[in-house]
Design an enzyme around this catalytic site. Structure first.
Site, PDB file in Angstrom:
ATOM      1  N   ASP A  24     -11.540  -7.555  21.731  1.00 29.71           N
ATOM      2  CA  ASP A  24     -10.082  -7.558  22.371  1.00 29.71           C
ATOM      3  C   ASP A  24     -10.965  -7.295  23.752  1.00 29.71           C
ATOM      4  OD1 ASP A  24      -7.934  -7.714  23.862  1.00 29.71           O
ATOM      5  OD2 ASP A  24      -8.562  -5.403  23.537  1.00 29.71           O
ATOM      6  N   CYS A  37       0.819  -1.223  -0.084  1.00 31.33           N
ATOM      7  CA  CYS A  37      -0.026  -0.675   0.110  1.00 31.33           C
ATOM      8  C   CYS A  37       0.726   1.196  -0.334  1.00 31.33           C
ATOM      9  CB  CYS A  37      -0.799  -0.026   1.074  1.00 31.33           C
ATOM     10  SG  CYS A  37      -2.007  -1.459   1.073  1.00 31.33           S
TER      11      CYS A  37
END
Length: 157
Positions: free
Chosen positions: A129, A79
């Site tokens: 998480d 990228c």
């Protein structure tokens, strides 16, 4: 015209796309995804207004997603680094899930699809998480590009 992978050179090696001759245009990408919970876990989270021991689950995921968008070129090897003009992440409850949408805008020579997908993915991982203490039976699903504008072709799913 036969389509080919843009990140593979004639020898079959990974290569960063040369964007030096492309035009600078306004580019936008929108991606989405879901974090699905067992009913009892979602009900517990909703009753607590999605606040956990680590703070606001939704606001923490929004910040994490924005940070991830800004670091996409460090995470995905081919990228390009780009200057972002907007990052917006929305997370809303729907059914037994939190639905995530990430909109990214820039004025550049390359698009922001990977940035939008990265924002959704890291937001979803952050939600996981923060909630895994309640259950590991949480699923991240349907991460996808919904639309992109600018560049050669526009896309809408």
């Amino acid at each position: 015209m036969e389509k080919k992978l843009s990140h593979i050179d004639a020898s079959g090696n990974a290569a960063m796309v040369d964007v030096s001759e492309k035009k600078v245009t306004s580019r936008t990408a929108v991606a989405s995804g879901r974090v699905e919970f067992p009913k009892e876990v979602f009900d517990t989270l909703a009753a607590q207004d999605f606040l956990g021991k680590k703070g606001s689950i939704i606001q923490t995921a929004v910040i994490a997603g924005i940070q991830a968008v800004k670091k996409t070129s460090e995470l995905i090897p081919l990228c390009h680094q780009i200057n972002l003009s907007k990052v917006q992440i929305d997370i809303v409850p729907n059914g037994q899930a939190l639905e995530i949408s990430c909109t990214v805008k820039c004025t550049e020579k390359t698009g922001v699809e990977m940035e939008a997908l990265t924002g959704v993915s890291v937001s979803a991982l952050t939600i996981y998480d923060m909630c895994k203490a309640l259950s590991h039976d949480i699923q991240i699903t349907n991460v996808q590009l919904d639309e992109k504008t600018g560049g050669k072709n526009d896309y809408r799913s």
